[in-house]
Scaffold this active site. Structure first.
Site, short mmCIF file in Angstrom:
data_model
loop_
_atom_site.label_atom_id
_atom_site.label_comp_id
_atom_site.label_asym_id
_atom_site.label_seq_id
_atom_site.Cartn_x
_atom_site.Cartn_y
_atom_site.Cartn_z
N CYS A 114 22.07 35.24 -5.87
CA CYS A 114 21.45 34.86 -4.59
C CYS A 114 21.57 33.35 -4.35
CB CYS A 114 19.98 35.23 -4.59
SG CYS A 114 19.63 36.99 -4.51
N CYS A 170 14.27 37.50 -2.58
CA CYS A 170 14.10 38.74 -3.34
C CYS A 170 13.13 38.50 -4.51
CB CYS A 170 15.45 39.26 -3.85
SG CYS A 170 16.06 38.41 -5.32
N GLU A 182 19.26 31.28 -3.49
CA GLU A 182 18.14 30.52 -4.07
C GLU A 182 18.40 30.19 -5.53
OE1 GLU A 182 18.14 33.31 -2.34
OE2 GLU A 182 16.25 33.67 -1.30
N ILE A 216 26.70 34.40 -3.89
CA ILE A 216 28.06 34.55 -4.43
C ILE A 216 28.16 35.96 -5.00
CG2 ILE A 216 29.75 33.66 -6.09
CD1 ILE A 216 28.12 30.98 -6.06
N CYS A 258 14.38 36.20 -7.36
CA CYS A 258 14.35 34.76 -7.03
C CYS A 258 12.92 34.22 -7.05
CB CYS A 258 15.01 34.52 -5.68
SG CYS A 258 16.81 34.71 -5.74
N1 THU Z 1 20.43 37.52 -0.88
C1 THU Z 1 20.20 36.20 -1.13
O1 THU Z 1 21.12 35.44 -1.49
N2 THU Z 1 18.95 35.74 -0.97
C2 THU Z 1 17.91 36.44 -0.44
O2 THU Z 1 16.84 35.89 -0.25
C3 THU Z 1 18.09 37.87 -0.11
C4 THU Z 1 19.39 38.46 -0.49
C5 THU Z 1 21.81 38.02 -0.97
C6 THU Z 1 22.13 38.96 -2.10
C7 THU Z 1 23.37 39.65 -1.56
O3 THU Z 1 24.50 38.83 -1.80
C8 THU Z 1 23.12 39.70 -0.06
O4 THU Z 1 22.14 38.71 0.22
C9 THU Z 1 22.65 41.05 0.43
O5 THU Z 1 21.57 41.50 -0.30
#
Ligand code: THU
Length: 137
Positions: A53, A91, A55, A43, A94
């Protein structure tokens, strides 16, 4: 629940991603010890850093509902509007949130580059020598 079924929930959760800035949609599915599954999506935010993220969306939903014991999380991600083609690893932030609630040797992180191709890693493999609650005990 099989790893493939958990990946299917992550793929469905990815449809909820709000990603007007990166156009990179991520979905997660968190399996609790009692069998409950929480979906999550990323979001984003116009101010960028408040974005969350997939997760952590799944973890925070589950913790709010009273869950503290987790088995595994499936994660899928890639360009919005397209099927996933590559693995999307969590990341660092997370991984640290997982470290707060999960046993590094047994909690499994399931990544998939296709619906029928899950690959499983332990949290310890993805966050070696992680700092967690036991370090403050
Ligand atoms: N993102 C995630 O939601 N999870 C991950 O494991 C890697 C990155 C999101 C963060 C951002 O909204 C987009 O992916 C690009 O980085």
């Amino acid at each position: 629940m099989t790893d493939q079924e958990l990946v299917a929930v992550a793929i469905a959760s990815r449809e909820r991603a709000y990603v007007p800035y990166s156009h990179f949609a991520v979905g997660a599915a968190l399996l609790c010890a009692d069998g409950t599954v929480y979906g999550g999506c990323n979001i984003e935010n116009a101010a960028y850093s408040p974005g969350n993220c997939a997760e952590r969306t799944a973890f925070f939903r589950a913790v709010f509902d009273g869950h503290r014991d987790f088995e595994a999380i499936a994660i899928v991600g890639g360009p919005e509007g397209k099927p996933v083609e590559n693995l999307c690893a969590p990341c660092g932030m997370c991984r640290q949130v997982m470290m707060e609630f999960c046993r590094p040797q047994s909690f499994r992180i399931i990544l998939a580059d296709a619906p029928d191709h899950p690959q499983s890693f332990t949290l310890e493999e993805l966050l070696p020598l992680g700092f967690g609650p036991s370090d403050l005990a």
